[in-house]
Motif scaffolding. Structure first.
Motif, mmCIF file in Angstrom:
data_model
loop_
_atom_site.group_PDB
_atom_site.id
_atom_site.type_symbol
_atom_site.label_atom_id
_atom_site.label_comp_id
_atom_site.label_asym_id
_atom_site.label_seq_id
_atom_site.Cartn_x
_atom_site.Cartn_y
_atom_site.Cartn_z
ATOM 1 N N ARG A 53 25.421 -0.475 -32.919
ATOM 2 C CA ARG A 53 24.418 -0.106 -33.505
ATOM 3 C C ARG A 53 24.178 1.515 -33.299
ATOM 4 O O ARG A 53 24.376 2.405 -34.090
ATOM 5 C CB ARG A 53 22.924 -0.609 -33.527
ATOM 6 C CG ARG A 53 22.803 -1.948 -34.310
ATOM 7 C CD ARG A 53 22.739 -1.586 -36.000
ATOM 8 N NE ARG A 53 21.372 -1.094 -35.950
ATOM 9 C CZ ARG A 53 21.104 -0.224 -37.186
ATOM 10 N NH1 ARG A 53 22.250 -0.022 -38.050
ATOM 11 N NH2 ARG A 53 19.895 0.306 -37.304
ATOM 12 N N ALA A 54 24.489 1.647 -31.975
ATOM 13 C CA ALA A 54 24.211 2.996 -31.554
ATOM 14 C C ALA A 54 25.416 3.849 -31.945
ATOM 15 O O ALA A 54 25.427 5.326 -32.083
ATOM 16 C CB ALA A 54 24.477 3.013 -29.955
ATOM 17 N N VAL A 123 32.646 -3.211 -26.593
ATOM 18 C CA VAL A 123 31.656 -4.259 -26.826
ATOM 19 C C VAL A 123 32.116 -5.529 -26.426
ATOM 20 O O VAL A 123 31.441 -6.340 -26.020
ATOM 21 C CB VAL A 123 31.525 -4.025 -28.175
ATOM 22 C CG1 VAL A 123 30.049 -5.170 -28.317
ATOM 23 C CG2 VAL A 123 30.773 -2.620 -28.397
ATOM 24 N N ASN A 124 33.404 -6.163 -26.863
ATOM 25 C CA ASN A 124 33.570 -7.389 -26.919
ATOM 26 C C ASN A 124 34.008 -7.694 -25.538
ATOM 27 O O ASN A 124 33.685 -8.830 -24.938
ATOM 28 C CB ASN A 124 34.652 -7.770 -27.700
ATOM 29 C CG ASN A 124 34.475 -8.299 -29.215
ATOM 30 O OD1 ASN A 124 34.073 -9.336 -29.501
ATOM 31 N ND2 ASN A 124 34.403 -7.242 -29.900
ATOM 32 N N TYR A 125 34.375 -6.910 -24.652
ATOM 33 C CA TYR A 125 34.554 -6.977 -23.266
ATOM 34 C C TYR A 125 33.377 -7.363 -22.616
ATOM 35 O O TYR A 125 33.208 -8.008 -21.425
ATOM 36 C CB TYR A 125 35.401 -5.952 -22.777
ATOM 37 C CG TYR A 125 35.721 -5.806 -21.000
ATOM 38 C CD1 TYR A 125 36.592 -6.851 -20.560
ATOM 39 C CD2 TYR A 125 35.031 -5.214 -20.515
ATOM 40 C CE1 TYR A 125 36.886 -6.800 -19.217
ATOM 41 C CE2 TYR A 125 35.240 -5.052 -18.860
ATOM 42 C CZ TYR A 125 36.172 -5.900 -18.300
ATOM 43 O OH TYR A 125 36.313 -6.120 -17.103
ATOM 44 N N LEU A 126 32.428 -6.422 -22.966
ATOM 45 C CA LEU A 126 30.930 -6.282 -22.047
ATOM 46 C C LEU A 126 30.108 -7.439 -22.442
ATOM 47 O O LEU A 126 29.228 -7.667 -21.658
ATOM 48 C CB LEU A 126 30.398 -5.156 -22.253
ATOM 49 C CG LEU A 126 31.105 -3.775 -21.893
ATOM 50 C CD1 LEU A 126 30.223 -2.414 -22.346
ATOM 51 C CD2 LEU A 126 31.009 -3.692 -20.249
ATOM 52 N N GLY A 127 30.294 -7.945 -23.568
ATOM 53 C CA GLY A 127 29.400 -9.173 -24.076
ATOM 54 C C GLY A 127 30.137 -9.771 -25.280
ATOM 55 O O GLY A 127 31.264 -9.994 -25.466
ATOM 56 N N PRO A 129 29.373 -9.859 -28.968
ATOM 57 C CA PRO A 129 28.603 -9.394 -30.169
ATOM 58 C C PRO A 129 29.032 -9.997 -31.649
ATOM 59 O O PRO A 129 30.000 -10.861 -31.427
ATOM 60 C CB PRO A 129 29.341 -7.846 -30.410
ATOM 61 C CG PRO A 129 30.855 -8.026 -29.803
ATOM 62 C CD PRO A 129 30.635 -9.217 -28.555
ATOM 63 N N ASP A 130 28.214 -9.857 -32.511
ATOM 64 C CA ASP A 130 28.535 -10.493 -33.655
ATOM 65 C C ASP A 130 29.469 -9.652 -34.459
ATOM 66 O O ASP A 130 29.201 -8.580 -35.105
ATOM 67 C CB ASP A 130 27.285 -10.543 -34.459
ATOM 68 C CG ASP A 130 27.448 -11.262 -35.824
ATOM 69 O OD1 ASP A 130 28.471 -11.278 -36.190
ATOM 70 O OD2 ASP A 130 26.493 -11.764 -36.367
ATOM 71 N N LYS A 214 23.896 -3.155 -40.481
ATOM 72 C CA LYS A 214 23.094 -4.343 -39.874
ATOM 73 C C LYS A 214 23.713 -5.621 -39.970
ATOM 74 O O LYS A 214 23.331 -6.608 -39.770
ATOM 75 C CB LYS A 214 21.752 -4.300 -40.160
ATOM 76 C CG LYS A 214 20.891 -3.145 -39.624
ATOM 77 C CD LYS A 214 19.568 -3.141 -40.319
ATOM 78 C CE LYS A 214 18.618 -2.025 -39.590
ATOM 79 N NZ LYS A 214 17.159 -2.134 -40.125
ATOM 80 N N GLY A 215 24.981 -5.388 -40.962
ATOM 81 C CA GLY A 215 25.632 -6.671 -41.466
ATOM 82 C C GLY A 215 25.166 -7.384 -42.587
ATOM 83 O O GLY A 215 25.630 -8.250 -42.735
ATOM 84 N N VAL A 216 24.388 -6.791 -43.290
ATOM 85 C CA VAL A 216 23.706 -7.042 -44.664
ATOM 86 C C VAL A 216 24.942 -6.676 -45.686
ATOM 87 O O VAL A 216 24.548 -5.423 -46.322
ATOM 88 C CB VAL A 216 22.337 -6.782 -44.965
ATOM 89 C CG1 VAL A 216 21.881 -7.493 -46.130
ATOM 90 C CG2 VAL A 216 21.418 -7.373 -43.633
#
Length: 246
Positions: A53-54, A123-127, A129-130, A214-216
């Motif tokens: 998002r950021a 991001v995938n390495y750190l957590g 995410p969707d 936001k994925g919508v």
């Protein structure tokens, strides 16, 4: 034959970006600023959330300056160099020429956007995410970039001066951004009917891109960007036809 000419114009325009240093500069600026805005101004680590998002929230503002700089040469340079007549002498319609130039610039933008994929991997390495939301964000960003490019291409056809084309494109794009800005909507909301406020907001890049980021994935947002691109490319064709006739 016309499709072959369209492909030739597309390849010429796309290759032209890689033959000039300004294209590489714009690409590097976009990637660097995207990273800086995401990790510092966007408080990526402070938010403690595995998402982008950021990253996406800054795209409307980055595109406001970078896309007009990319698009300003599309037609202005042809007119300045006196090669517009040569281009239009090819077995290709004005519509196809406009489309070829736009698609080449859009492809270059997609490549620049693709260079930010390491952020997605990070991001995938750190957590966890969707990734569907992130993919929708990239789709929305690419569509929004197309809107900026269509406006920039049209403004480039208005003048042979690239600086003027840049300023016109940035101003028009800014109007589309600000029409959904909360401060602007609040001003209209104090006296205008709610339906008018909604209409004003519906013209904004922010309104439609925010939902996609936001994925919508709403059909109305997709239709908005496609219609916006189609309108400005149509206006581009009309202006080039007028210049050709003149």
């Amino acid at each position: 034959m016309k499709l072959h000419a369209l492909g030739a114009v597309y390849q010429r325009e796309l290759a032209g970006y890689f033959n000039t240093p300004i294209a590489y500069v714009l690409m590097v600026i976009f990637v660097v600023l995207s990273g800086l805005f995401t990790f510092y101004l966007g408080d990526f680590f402070g938010r403690n959330q595995a998402d982008l998002r950021a990253f996406f929230q800054w795209h409307p503002w980055l595109y406001l300056f970078l896309i007009p700089a990319l698009a300003m040469r599309l037609w202005a340079e042809e007119r300045r160099a006196g090669t517009l007549e040569l281009l239009l002498s090819l077995p290709i319609t004005v519509t196809q020429a406009v489309l070829a130039k736009f698609l080449a610039a859009w492809t270059f933008t997609a490549l620049a956007l693709g260079l930010t994929l390491p952020l997605w991997l990070t991001v995938n390495y750190l957590g966890s995410p969707d990734n569907g939301v992130i993919l929708a964000g990239y789709l929305g960003s690419l569509l929004m970039a197309g809107g900026y490019l269509a406006i920039g291409s049209c403004m480039s056809a208005v003048t042979r001066n690239q600086v003027i084309a840049f300023v016109l494109a940035a101003v028009v794009a800014l109007l589309f951004v600000l029409s959904g800005f909360p401060m602007v909507l609040d001003v209209f909301g104090t006296w205008a009917p709610e339906v008018l406020v909604r209409v004003i907001a519906s013209f904004s890049f922010l309104t439609h891109f925010d939902a996609l980021s936001k994925g919508v994935i709403d059909l109305r947002d997709l239709v908005y960007f496609i219609s916006l691109i189609a309108f400005w490319l149509f206006a581009n064709v009309v202006i080039v036809e007028m210049k050709k006739a003149g």
